[in-house]
Motif scaffolding. Structure first.
Motif, short mmCIF file in Angstrom:
data_model
loop_
_atom_site.label_atom_id
_atom_site.label_comp_id
_atom_site.label_asym_id
_atom_site.label_seq_id
_atom_site.Cartn_x
_atom_site.Cartn_y
_atom_site.Cartn_z
N SER A 41 -11.69 -11.18 19.84
CA SER A 41 -12.02 -11.25 18.42
C SER A 41 -11.84 -12.69 17.95
CB SER A 41 -11.11 -10.32 17.60
OG SER A 41 -9.75 -10.66 17.77
N MET A 42 -12.65 -13.09 17.00
CA MET A 42 -12.58 -14.46 16.52
C MET A 42 -11.23 -14.69 15.84
SD MET A 42 -14.17 -17.28 16.71
CE MET A 42 -15.83 -16.76 17.18
N PRO A 43 -10.47 -15.68 16.27
CA PRO A 43 -9.15 -15.91 15.68
C PRO A 43 -9.23 -16.48 14.28
CG PRO A 43 -9.68 -17.66 17.22
CD PRO A 43 -10.78 -16.64 17.34
N GLU A 44 -8.17 -16.28 13.52
CA GLU A 44 -8.12 -16.85 12.18
C GLU A 44 -8.11 -18.37 12.24
OE1 GLU A 44 -4.89 -15.36 9.90
OE2 GLU A 44 -5.47 -13.26 10.12
N ARG A 45 -7.41 -18.92 13.21
CA ARG A 45 -7.36 -20.38 13.35
C ARG A 45 -8.36 -20.81 14.40
NH1 ARG A 45 -2.39 -24.52 14.96
NH2 ARG A 45 -3.62 -26.40 14.59
N LEU A 46 -9.41 -21.51 13.98
CA LEU A 46 -10.40 -22.01 14.90
C LEU A 46 -10.02 -23.40 15.40
CD1 LEU A 46 -13.64 -20.89 13.02
CD2 LEU A 46 -12.38 -19.68 14.82
N ASN A 47 -10.52 -23.74 16.58
CA ASN A 47 -10.25 -25.05 17.19
C ASN A 47 -8.74 -25.30 17.27
OD1 ASN A 47 -11.14 -27.42 18.41
ND2 ASN A 47 -11.06 -28.57 16.48
N ALA A 48 -8.01 -24.27 17.72
CA ALA A 48 -6.54 -24.34 17.73
C ALA A 48 -6.00 -25.43 18.64
CB ALA A 48 -5.96 -22.99 18.15
#
Length: 264
Positions: A243-250
């Motif tokens: 699932s797409m995480p809340e924080r992108l480009n972590a």
């Protein structure tokens, strides 16, 4: 009362068990750092934008290893040799999970399927790491000796897991969905067995150090087997969903250095 909190507090309070725990953790993190640094160096040209993130992942793992070694140094302890049966990363490789070290030692570019294997392996093992660090954070968040280290490592593991989700979803959109699904399932099924075996081995060593009774060892072993039973029956699915995480480009920035004065 036997609980995860009571077990970990007992391990923390004894120098010999603490030394073994930190040595095992430091060794695993150092191995992860080496693997990620080699993968970053060998990434195929088509995936070069991924290289800095893989390198950041490796730098974080190296940092975690230094933190565990510094916690030992702060208590005046030296690392011990890690018993083979407690070496999670070694046993995963021996079970064919992740990229073989022989491949990583060669100066040959990896392929996109290799990157999928790497990311699937990371997705599964970072799920385990994030869950374990979340548990330790609940137990030790305010602990004067290990609290800050636990909070820092837990935050990094959350970032690593987010990065794996995002990159695997990107590759799935590029047409690699079936390959990703197969790699995740294979890795998850192998990982839960290795985790069971390593957990039993680690607790056997801890029990000998701490003088646990046969009854207590039986309860600890039963808990480990119960966890494996749950994961075998369906709990493994949490390790393969994407699932797409809340924080992108972590992992898009530089690694956060550990505050050395806190641990030296």
């Amino acid at each position: 009362m036997l609980s995860a909190k009571s077990l970990f507090l007992e391990i923390l309070d004894n120098d010999d068990s603490f030394r073994l725990f930190c040595s095992i953790a430091a060794s695993g993190e150092a191995q992860g750092g080496w693997e990620n640094s080699r993968i970053a160096a060998l990434i195929p040209e088509s995936e070069r934008t991924l290289a800095p993130k893989v390198a950041r992942h490796g730098a974080d793992e190296d940092k975690h290893g230094r933190i565990f070694r510094a916690l030992l140094k702060k208590r005046g302890l030296r690392p011990v040799d890690v018993p083979r049966e407690t070496d999670y990363t070694l046993l995963l490789e021996q079970n064919g999970i992740g990229l073989a070290h022989d491949k990583l030692r060669r100066d040959e570019r990896l392929t996109v399927p290799d990157i999928i294997v790497y990311l699937a392996h990371s997705r599964v093992t970072e799920q385990r790491a994030a869950e374990q660090m979340a548990l330790l954070r609940r137990i030790f968040e305010d602990h004067p000796e290990v609290g800050r280290a636990v909070r820092m490592i837990a935050a990094d593991e959350d970032n690593h897991l987010a990065y794996c989700h995002e990159e695997l979803l990107r590759l799935a959109r590029a047409g690699h969905g079936r390959t990703i699904h197969r790699a995740l399932r294979e890795c998850a099924h192998a990982e839960i067995r290795v985790h069971r075996d390593v957990s039993l081995a680690v607790m056997a060593h801890m029990g000998r150090i701490l003088g646990w009774s046969r009854a207590r060892m039986g309860l600890v072993g039963a808990g480990i087997h119960a966890t494996y039973g749950y994961e075998r029956l369906g709990g493994w699915r949490r390790m393969v969903s994407l699932s797409m995480p809340e924080r992108l480009n972590a992992l898009g920035g530089p690694a956060t250095p550990e505050p050395a004065p806190e641990y030296a």
